[in-house]
Design a protein around this motif. Structure first.
Motif, PDB file in Angstrom:
ATOM      1  N   HIS A 154      20.770  26.460  23.778  1.00 50.83           N
ATOM      2  CA  HIS A 154      21.338  25.861  24.852  1.00 50.83           C
ATOM      3  C   HIS A 154      22.459  26.920  25.597  1.00 50.83           C
ATOM      4  O   HIS A 154      23.637  26.613  25.846  1.00 50.83           O
ATOM      5  N   PRO A 205      27.141  26.868  24.109  1.00 50.49           N
ATOM      6  CA  PRO A 205      27.961  26.267  23.654  1.00 50.49           C
ATOM      7  C   PRO A 205      29.141  26.757  22.609  1.00 50.49           C
ATOM      8  O   PRO A 205      28.872  27.749  22.211  1.00 50.49           O
ATOM      9  N   HIS A 221      29.653  16.823  30.410  1.00 50.81           N
ATOM     10  CA  HIS A 221      28.935  18.159  29.669  1.00 50.81           C
ATOM     11  C   HIS A 221      29.805  19.443  30.514  1.00 50.81           C
ATOM     12  O   HIS A 221      29.958  19.146  32.105  1.00 50.81           O
TER      13      HIS A 221
HETATM   14  O1  LIG Z   1      25.924  23.318  25.914  1.00 46.15           O
HETATM   15  C1  LIG Z   1      26.855  22.652  25.309  1.00 46.15           C
HETATM   16  O2  LIG Z   1      28.057  22.963  25.675  1.00 46.15           O
HETATM   17  C2  LIG Z   1      26.680  21.797  24.461  1.00 46.15           C
HETATM   18  C3  LIG Z   1      25.259  21.429  24.384  1.00 46.15           C
HETATM   19  O3  LIG Z   1      24.590  20.689  25.351  1.00 46.15           O
HETATM   20  C4  LIG Z   1      24.288  21.865  23.412  1.00 46.15           C
HETATM   21  O4  LIG Z   1      24.900  22.905  22.524  1.00 46.15           O
HETATM   22  O5  LIG Z   1      23.020  21.497  23.507  1.00 46.15           O
END
Ligand SMILES: O=C([O-])CC(=O)C(=O)O
Ligand SMILES: CC(=O)SCCNC(=O)CCNC(=O)[C@H](O)C(C)(C)COP(=O)(O)OP(=O)(O)OC[C@H]1O[C@@H](n2cnc3c(N)ncnc32)[C@H](O)[C@@H]1OP(=O)(O)O
Length: 369
Positions: free
Chosen positions: A188, A191, A262
Motif C-alpha cells: 500500500h 504507510p 486514512h
Molecule cells: O497507507 C497507510 O497509511 C496505511 C494503510 O492503509 C496500509 O498500510 O495498508
C-alpha cells in the motif's frame, strides 16, 4: 533559530521516495501495484500471484506459481531454538511483540547477512514469506503454553496459514476469503511501517532489521493495530442500537473511532474496505447471522453523517477475521504477514537506489549564551 524550512507535521503530502512498486492514485481511485489495480487483482488473482508480481515484476504463469508455492513451503520450518526462546516470554506478551522477537532472532541464522544485493534479499524475502505465518501462528501458541501446530504442506499457502491459526482445515470458501484479505493487505505505497523499513534499510542495515522495525510500527492503533481495536469495539455492543449509541458517545467524548479515516483517503472510502465488506456479507449469509454486518453498516452511516469520514480496510477486515474464527490478537500479525512481501519489495528497492534518510529540524528550543 535553527534551520527555518516549511514543516509538514506527520510529513503529510511529502514525497519520500521514487518507487516503481505502488501508488495510491486518488484521482483515478486506484491502488496501483506494479501497474495493476489492486482491487481488480484481488478479484482475479491469489496471494501467491501478488508475491510473484512484487518480487519478480510480473504475474506468474501456472508453472511459476507452482514454483513459488514450493519455494515457500520448503521454508516453513523455524529453528527450534527460536520457539524455545519465545517460550521464555511472559504469557501476556502480545503476538506482535512475539513476532518482532522471533523475526529479529532469524537474522542470526542467516550466514550471508551482510549481502544486501537484490538477489540475496529476494531469496531472503521468500524465506521470510515461508516462515512468518509459522512464527505468527505458533508464537501465539508458545506464549500461551499451548501445543505447536505443524504446517501442512499438502494445503495451499493460505489454507495452511489459516489452519495453523485455527487448528482446523478451512473450507475452500473460508480459504478464498482469507486469501483475498492477504491480497488486499499485501502492499500500500508508503504507510508508516513501509517508511520505517525503508529508513532502516537506508543505513544498509539488513532485511530482518528493517522488517522488525516495521512490526513495531504496524502494531500501533493508528496503523495496523486498528483491526484488533475495531473488533474490541464491535464486541462492546450486542445490537445495532447499542453500537450506534457507543459510537455516538465516543464521538461526544472526542474519541477516535478505530477503522475510520486514512491519511490518503480521509474523505473517501478505502477501496479495499469495500472488498472486505463484501466478504463479510458473504460470511454472514453463509453463517445465517448478519448482526456484525448490520452493526458495521450502521457505524459507517454515523461516521459519514457526523464526521464525513469513511472506513479503512481494518474496519471490515476485523469482523471478517472474527467470522473466520481467528483469535483477535492475531489480526495485526496477519496484516504483517500479508505485508511482508510489500515490505521486502521496498527494502530491495531502497538498497538498489540507496541514499541515507537524514532529514533536518526547525529548532524551537532555547539557545544558551
Ligand atoms: O497507507 C497507510 O497509511 C496505511 C494503510 O492503509 C496500509 O498500510 O495498508
Ligand atoms: C490499514 C491502515 O493502517 S489504515 C489506518 C488505520 N487506523 C485507524 O483506523 C485509526 C483511526 N484513524 C485515525 O486515527 C486517523 O484517521 C489516521 C491516523 C489513520 C490518519 O490521521 P491523519 O491523517 O493524521 O489525520 P488527523 O489525525 O490529523 O485527523 C484529521 C481530522 O479528522 C479527525 N479524525 C480522523 N480520523 C478519525 C477517526 N477515526 N475518528 C474520529 N475522528 C477522526 C481528527 O480528529 C481530525 O479532526 P480535527 O481536524 O477536527 O482535529
Amino acid at each position: 533559530m535553527g534551520v527555518e524550512e516549511k514543516f509538514f507535521p506527520g510529513l503529510e503530502g511529502v514525497v519520500a521516495a521514487e518507487t516503481s512498486i505502488s501508488f495510491l492514485d486518488t484521482k483515478q481511485g486506484e491502488i496501483v501495484i506494479k501497474g495493476y489495480d489492486l482491487i481488480e487483482l484481488s478479484k482475479a488473482y491469489r496471494y501467491l500471484d501478488i508475491v510473484h508480481l512484487l518480487l519478480e515484476e510480473a504475474l506468474p504463469n501456472e508453472e511459476q506459481k507452482r514454483a513459488v508455492e514450493e519455494k515457500l513451503k520448503s521454508e516453513y520450518d523455524i529453528p527450534r531454538e527460536v520457539f524455545d526462546m519465545l517460550k521464555l516470554l511472559p504469557e501476556k506478551t502480545h503476538p506482535m511483540d512475539g513476532l518482532r522477537t522471533g523475526l529479529s532472532a532469524l537474522a542470526g541464522y542467516d550466514s550471508h547477512l551482510d549481502n544486501c544485493s537484490p538477489q540475496a534479499n529476494k531469496e531472503r524475502a521468500y524465506k521470510l514469506l515461508g516462515k512468518v505465518p509459522n512464527i505468527v501462528a505458533n508464537s501465539y501458541r508458545v506464549i500461551q503454553k499451548a501445543e505447536l501446530v505443524a504446517p501442512l504442506p499438502e494445503l495451499s499457502y493460505s489454507a495452511n496459514f489459516l489452519y495453523m491459526i485455527t487448528g482446523k482445515i478451512p473450507s475452500a470458501f473460508e480459504e478464498a476469503i482469507f486469501d483475498r484479505s492477504l491480497v488486499l493487505y499485501s502492499e500500500h505505497e508508503m504507510p508508516n511501517s513501509t517508511f520505517t523499513a525503508r529508513v532502516i534499510a537506508s543505513t544498509l542495515s539488513d532485511l530482518y532489521g528493517a522488517l522488525t522495525g516495521a512490526v513495531a510500527s504496524l502494531k500501533g492503533n493508528l496503523h495496523g493495530g486498528a483491526n484488533e481495536a475495531v473488533m474490541h469495539m464491535l464486541l462492546e455492543a450486542s445490537s445495532v442500537e447499542e453500537f450506534e449509541q457507543l459510537l455516538e458517545s465516543k464521538l461526544a467524548n472526542k474519541e477516535r473511532i478505530m477503522g475510520f479515516g486514512h491519511r490518503v483517503y480521509m474523505k473517501k472510502i478505502d477501496p479495499r474496505a469495500l472488498m472486505m465488506k463484501d466478504a463479510l456479507r458473504q460470511l454472514c449469509d453463509a453463517k445465517g447471522d448478519d448482526l456484525l454486518y448490520q452493526m458495521c453498516e450502521a457505524g459507517e452511516k454515523i461516521m459519514e453523517c457526523e464526521k464525513g469520514i469513511y472506513p479503512n480496510l481494518d474496519y471490515y477486515a476485523a469482523p471478517v477475521y472474527w467470522m473466520l474464527g481467528i483469535p483477535i490478537p492475531l489480526y495485526t500479525p496477519i496484516f504483517f504477514s500479508a505485508r511482508t512481501v510489500g515490505l521486502c519489495a521496498h527494502v530491495i528497492e531502497q538498497h538498489k537506489h540507496n541514499r541515507l534518510f537524514r532529514p533536518r529540524v526547525n529548532y524551537i528550543g532555547q539557545r544558551r549564551a
